[in-house]
Design a protein around this motif. Structure first.
Motif, short mmCIF file in Angstrom:
data_model
loop_
_atom_site.label_atom_id
_atom_site.label_comp_id
_atom_site.label_asym_id
_atom_site.label_seq_id
_atom_site.Cartn_x
_atom_site.Cartn_y
_atom_site.Cartn_z
N UNK A 1 6.84 -4.01 -12.81
CA UNK A 1 7.63 -3.98 -11.58
C UNK A 1 7.16 -2.88 -10.62
N UNK A 2 6.40 -1.92 -11.14
CA UNK A 2 5.90 -0.83 -10.28
C UNK A 2 4.64 -1.21 -9.53
N UNK A 3 3.95 -2.26 -9.97
CA UNK A 3 2.66 -2.61 -9.37
C UNK A 3 2.80 -2.98 -7.90
N UNK A 4 3.82 -3.78 -7.56
CA UNK A 4 4.01 -4.21 -6.17
C UNK A 4 4.20 -3.06 -5.21
N UNK A 5 5.18 -2.15 -5.46
CA UNK A 5 5.36 -1.00 -4.56
C UNK A 5 4.11 -0.11 -4.49
N UNK A 6 3.43 0.06 -5.61
CA UNK A 6 2.21 0.88 -5.60
C UNK A 6 1.15 0.24 -4.72
N UNK A 7 1.01 -1.07 -4.84
CA UNK A 7 0.03 -1.80 -4.02
C UNK A 7 0.34 -1.61 -2.53
N UNK A 8 1.63 -1.66 -2.16
CA UNK A 8 2.02 -1.49 -0.76
C UNK A 8 1.75 -0.07 -0.27
N UNK A 9 2.02 0.91 -1.12
CA UNK A 9 1.76 2.31 -0.74
C UNK A 9 0.28 2.54 -0.49
N UNK A 10 -0.54 2.00 -1.35
CA UNK A 10 -1.99 2.17 -1.19
C UNK A 10 -2.47 1.45 0.06
#
Length: 417
Positions: free
Chosen positions: A279-288
């Motif tokens: 579930x953390x992959x999506x927000x991390x992808x957006x931050x990057x």
């Protein structure tokens, strides 16, 4: 004639910058010089600068005060291990300026970073990162008795995908908000000059130029796109990378409360459940994406902790750490290269110190891991003609040394006598 040109250039520059003079303390630049000199004093460019170092530093400060400083020509070359990578080496003069910047910038960055970031920080490094990662896995899995999941994220062409203008604005904004010394305008000026320099347009290629064909287009400053990429081999690049990834690190540690160990663009995330990680992959992808970089679509590692994980050159398993296969293969390849020329007596005499330095560097890395058998095999693979010139630590296989009569100093003394 040259003096007149310099005076005219200074005059024209001040007309366009409202007579801006950038304050800089000469003593501070001397401190940066001596800091930069540590470990580099034997290099040719450092010795060339050192011959008239007082004059060179005073001239450097004059250029900076007048706003005329620009980085000198870079040397560009390709290294082949561990992978094909393009390196831009700054002239010693520019490295002194980068140290001056780092001495002021790093204390501010240190206050901003989360603890589990291990690159470019005193008292940390790869070994500390590996040990911390293992301890966090052990803690979260309660001694490998409960489920624990590991996720490694890989950023696609991280350093080459950074937009220089975005990185410059990010760092300058960070400095403007946190740095309150009198030389803040000078620091901002040197940051912009250094980060916005295009080393690919101001460099001399050295070494085997054909090696560039092994580097993908998105991993070279010459082909990654105009205004893109920060040079590998530059200390300021490492500091900028810390600030670019800082938001993601804080999100993982502070917001999600997950375990993490990070070194440059290598990030290992640890959690009790796979749902937390996925579930953390999506927000991390957006931050990057907000800072112009993307996760690699194919390089993704997700596994339970008991199966181990490869992290920055080591394999972390329950109760033991192994050195990576790549390091082992490189060590044996280096020994084979020396063995191939062991039949030449003159070559052995002239290169015994090079053999010792190379073998000891690999033994020094391996001794931090469960590797005694590997170290023993490595030492015993050395050709007998080399072995008779060496003293071997056969108990631990931590190092090899040339016998006294074969040391270069002793050879020179005999020849002089």
């Amino acid at each position: 004639m040259n003096n007149n040109n310099n005076v005219r250039a200074v005059s024209e520059f001040r007309e366009t910058t409202n007579n801006t003079i950038y304050p800089i303390d000469t003593e501070g630049m001397f401190i940066a010089y001596f800091d930069c000199r540590k470990g580099n004093s034997r290099s040719y460019c450092a010795q060339q600068f050192e011959v008239h170092y007082e004059h060179n530093i005073i001239e450097l400060c004059r250029e900076i005060r007048a706003g005329l400083y620009t980085p000198s020509e870079f040397r560009a070359f390709v290294i082949t291990k561990p992978d094909y990578r393009e390196i831009f080496a700054a002239q010693f003069r520019h490295r002194v300026v980068l140290h001056w910047i780092a001495l002021r910038l790093m204390p501010l960055v240190e206050q901003q970073l989360v603890f589990p970031v291990f690159n470019c920080r005193k008292g940390k490094g790869t070994l500390a990162a590996q040990l911390y990662a293992y301890n966090r896995i052990y803690e979260i899995s309660e001694g490998y008795t409960k489920p624990c999941y590991l996720m490694k994220l890989d950023i696609k062409g991280f350093f080459m995908s950074i937009d220089r203008k975005f990185a410059t604005d990010l760092v300058c904004r960070f400095v403007s908000e946190r740095y309150a010394e009198d030389d803040v305008t000078t620091l901002l000026y040197l940051l912009r000059v250094s980060l916005m320099a295009a080393p690919e347009n101001n460099c001399k290629r050295v070494g085997d130029v054909s090696l560039w064909q092994h580097i993908p287009e998105h991993k070279s400053l010459f082909t990654c796109g105009e205004g893109k990429g920060l040079p590998l081999g530059d200390s300021l690049t490492q500091i900028v990378s810390l600030l670019i990834l800082d938001r993601m690190h804080h999100y993982i540690v502070d917001t999600l409360g997950l375990g993490m160990a990070a070194y440059a663009d290598d990030t290992l995330i640890i959690a009790n459940s796979k749902e937390q990680l996925l579930s953390a992959v999506g927000p991390i992808r957006q931050m990057l994406a907000s800072v112009g970089v993307t996760l690699h679509p194919h390089k993704f590692y997700f596994q339970q902790s008991y199966k181990g994980v490869k992290f920055i050159g080591a394999v972390l398993m329950h109760g033991r750490h192994y050195t990576s296969n790549r390091t082992v293969h490189n060590a044996f390849a280096k020994v084979r290269a020396f063995n191939a020329r062991a039949g030449c007596k003159r070559y052995r005499r002239d290169n015994i110190d090079a053999l010792v330095a190379s073998v000891n560097s690999y033994l020094g890395i391996m001794r931090h891991y469960a590797s005694r058998k590997i170290r023993k095999r490595l030492v015993e693979s050395i050709d007998p003609q080399w072995m008779k010139m060496l003293d071997i630590d056969r108990e631990n296989y931590h190092k090899v040394l040339p016998k006294k009569r074969y040391r270069q100093r002793e050879i020179i003394r005999r020849e002089l006598r």
